[in-house]
Structure formats: structure tokens, C-alpha cells
Design a protein around this motif. Sequence first.
Motif, PDB file in Angstrom:
ATOM      1  N   PRO A  57       0.832  -1.219   0.000  1.00 42.89           N
ATOM      2  CA  PRO A  57       0.000   0.000   0.000  1.00 42.89           C
ATOM      3  C   PRO A  57       0.863   1.265   0.000  1.00 42.89           C
ATOM      4  CG  PRO A  57      -0.912  -1.595   1.516  1.00 42.89           C
ATOM      5  CD  PRO A  57       0.423  -2.150   1.064  1.00 42.89           C
ATOM      6  N   GLU A  58       1.954   1.255   0.738  1.00 42.69           N
ATOM      7  CA  GLU A  58       2.837   2.422   0.759  1.00 42.69           C
ATOM      8  C   GLU A  58       3.396   2.707  -0.637  1.00 42.69           C
ATOM      9  OE1 GLU A  58       7.162   3.435   2.611  1.00 42.69           O
ATOM     10  OE2 GLU A  58       5.662   2.699   4.053  1.00 42.69           O
ATOM     11  N   TRP A  59       3.833   1.664  -1.335  1.00 45.56           N
ATOM     12  CA  TRP A  59       4.361   1.820  -2.694  1.00 45.56           C
ATOM     13  C   TRP A  59       3.284   2.374  -3.623  1.00 45.56           C
ATOM     14  CZ3 TRP A  59       3.107  -0.352  -7.446  1.00 45.56           C
ATOM     15  CH2 TRP A  59       4.024  -0.151  -8.464  1.00 45.56           C
ATOM     16  N   LEU A  60       2.050   1.845  -3.504  1.00 49.24           N
ATOM     17  CA  LEU A  60       0.952   2.340  -4.334  1.00 49.24           C
ATOM     18  C   LEU A  60       0.727   3.835  -4.130  1.00 49.24           C
ATOM     19  CD1 LEU A  60      -1.622  -0.565  -3.952  1.00 49.24           C
ATOM     20  CD2 LEU A  60      -0.440   0.108  -6.050  1.00 49.24           C
ATOM     21  N   MET A  61       0.777   4.281  -2.880  1.00 53.46           N
ATOM     22  CA  MET A  61       0.530   5.693  -2.578  1.00 53.46           C
ATOM     23  C   MET A  61       1.684   6.597  -2.999  1.00 53.46           C
ATOM     24  SD  MET A  61      -2.534   5.843  -1.487  1.00 53.46           S
ATOM     25  CE  MET A  61      -2.891   4.536  -2.640  1.00 53.46           C
ATOM     26  N   GLU A  62       2.836   6.014  -3.290  1.00 57.93           N
ATOM     27  CA  GLU A  62       3.990   6.793  -3.753  1.00 57.93           C
ATOM     28  C   GLU A  62       3.980   7.013  -5.268  1.00 57.93           C
ATOM     29  OE1 GLU A  62       7.287   4.461  -2.390  1.00 57.93           O
ATOM     30  OE2 GLU A  62       7.169   5.244  -0.347  1.00 57.93           O
ATOM     31  N   GLN A  63       3.095   6.343  -5.992  1.00 59.42           N
ATOM     32  CA  GLN A  63       3.066   6.458  -7.444  1.00 59.42           C
ATOM     33  C   GLN A  63       2.577   7.846  -7.858  1.00 59.42           C
ATOM     34  OE1 GLN A  63       4.572   3.905  -9.172  1.00 59.42           O
ATOM     35  NE2 GLN A  63       4.925   3.475  -7.000  1.00 59.42           N
ATOM     36  N   PRO A  64       3.098   8.370  -8.988  1.00 54.51           N
ATOM     37  CA  PRO A  64       2.727   9.721  -9.433  1.00 54.51           C
ATOM     38  C   PRO A  64       1.223   9.859  -9.690  1.00 54.51           C
ATOM     39  CG  PRO A  64       4.608   8.873 -10.685  1.00 54.51           C
ATOM     40  CD  PRO A  64       4.079   7.736  -9.874  1.00 54.51           C
ATOM     41  N   SER A  65       0.620  10.799  -9.000  1.00 57.62           N
ATOM     42  CA  SER A  65      -0.830  11.001  -9.101  1.00 57.62           C
ATOM     43  C   SER A  65      -1.279  11.329 -10.512  1.00 57.62           C
ATOM     44  CB  SER A  65      -1.269  12.120  -8.155  1.00 57.62           C
ATOM     45  OG  SER A  65      -1.059  11.720  -6.826  1.00 57.62           O
ATOM     46  N   ALA A  66      -0.513  12.115 -11.245  1.00 62.78           N
ATOM     47  CA  ALA A  66      -0.922  12.516 -12.596  1.00 62.78           C
ATOM     48  C   ALA A  66      -1.044  11.303 -13.514  1.00 62.78           C
ATOM     49  CB  ALA A  66       0.061  13.524 -13.173  1.00 62.78           C
ATOM     50  N   GLN A  67      -0.108  10.376 -13.416  1.00 64.19           N
ATOM     51  CA  GLN A  67      -0.159   9.180 -14.263  1.00 64.19           C
ATOM     52  C   GLN A  67      -1.337   8.284 -13.880  1.00 64.19           C
ATOM     53  OE1 GLN A  67       3.788   7.663 -13.683  1.00 64.19           O
ATOM     54  NE2 GLN A  67       4.632   8.879 -15.344  1.00 64.19           N
ATOM     55  N   LEU A  68      -1.559   8.122 -12.586  1.00 60.33           N
ATOM     56  CA  LEU A  68      -2.692   7.316 -12.140  1.00 60.33           C
ATOM     57  C   LEU A  68      -4.015   7.964 -12.564  1.00 60.33           C
ATOM     58  CD1 LEU A  68      -1.516   6.412  -8.525  1.00 60.33           C
ATOM     59  CD2 LEU A  68      -1.287   5.044 -10.596  1.00 60.33           C
TER      60      LEU A  68
END
Length: 154
Positions: A57-68
Motif C-alpha cells: 500500500p505504501e508503494w501504491l501511494m507513492e506512485q505519481p498522481s498525474a499518471q494514475l
Amino acid sequence: MTDETDDRLLALEARVAALEAQIAAPTPRVDGSGLFTYGGQARLGGYEWSWEVARSPEWLMEQPSAQLATVLAAAGHPARFEILKLLVTGPRPIAELQAELGLASPGQLYHHLKTLTAAGLVDQPERGVYRVPPRAVFPVLALAAAAVDVLHQS
């Protein structure tokens, strides 16, 4: 090629793509946040899929918001999600998509397909034919499942 050979080739491509996606998937980092997993088996449009993904979950929340947000926005439009629902069962020619969606002009359909393609949710395996690429079938199903879960909790 015969239709049977084409179908077998497409099924083989789907299986290889699913295996490649599992190999290419980032290894989940072990941290204190736990592990989020999704996957399963599905039979859609004559194809069989098997998938399992695990992420921190921590890794998921670190992903760039714009790309997601690009992926979520592409899938989030009602017409585009309807296109995904049709294509997740297998490739379809543009004329068939246009007829099933009841569109008078292909212009709007091409606009939506361009957005879905840019987000990686759709590709064009041959001229005039579109599909959800094998690596995106389970993520599209996961988006639908997540939306259903949110709706039924409210």
C-alpha cells in the motif's frame, strides 16, 4: 489463416502477455504497510485468464498522481467504460463497436479510443480492430470491481 488458427493465436498471445506482465511487475517492497493483492481466474470471450498482483500500500501511494489520474480519467467516462466492457471480452472491429454503441458517426468513437489507447487501456492489434490488451484485462476488471464495491458500501 483460418478463424480457428486466428483464435488459437489470440489465446496464446493473451496467455503470453499475462505471463510477461507477471514477470515485469515490480516486486512488492516489504514494508510495514502490509500487502494489497488482487487477481483470480476468468473466462471472457473464449479466452482464459489467470492473474495475481501484490503491491505494498505504501508503494501504491507513492506512485505519481498525474499518471494514475490519466488511467482513471480515461476509464471514468461512461462511454469509454462501455467501450472497455465490450473490448474486455475480445477484439472488435470499429464498425461492430460503432453499431453496438449506437453511434451515428465514428468520430466520437475514435476520440474515445484515442484517449483509452493513450492511457494504455486499449490497443490496436490490426488495422480497424481494437482490444483491451491482455496485460490490462484484469486491471480493467479490478477497476470495475472497485467501483461496484464503493457503490454498494454507500
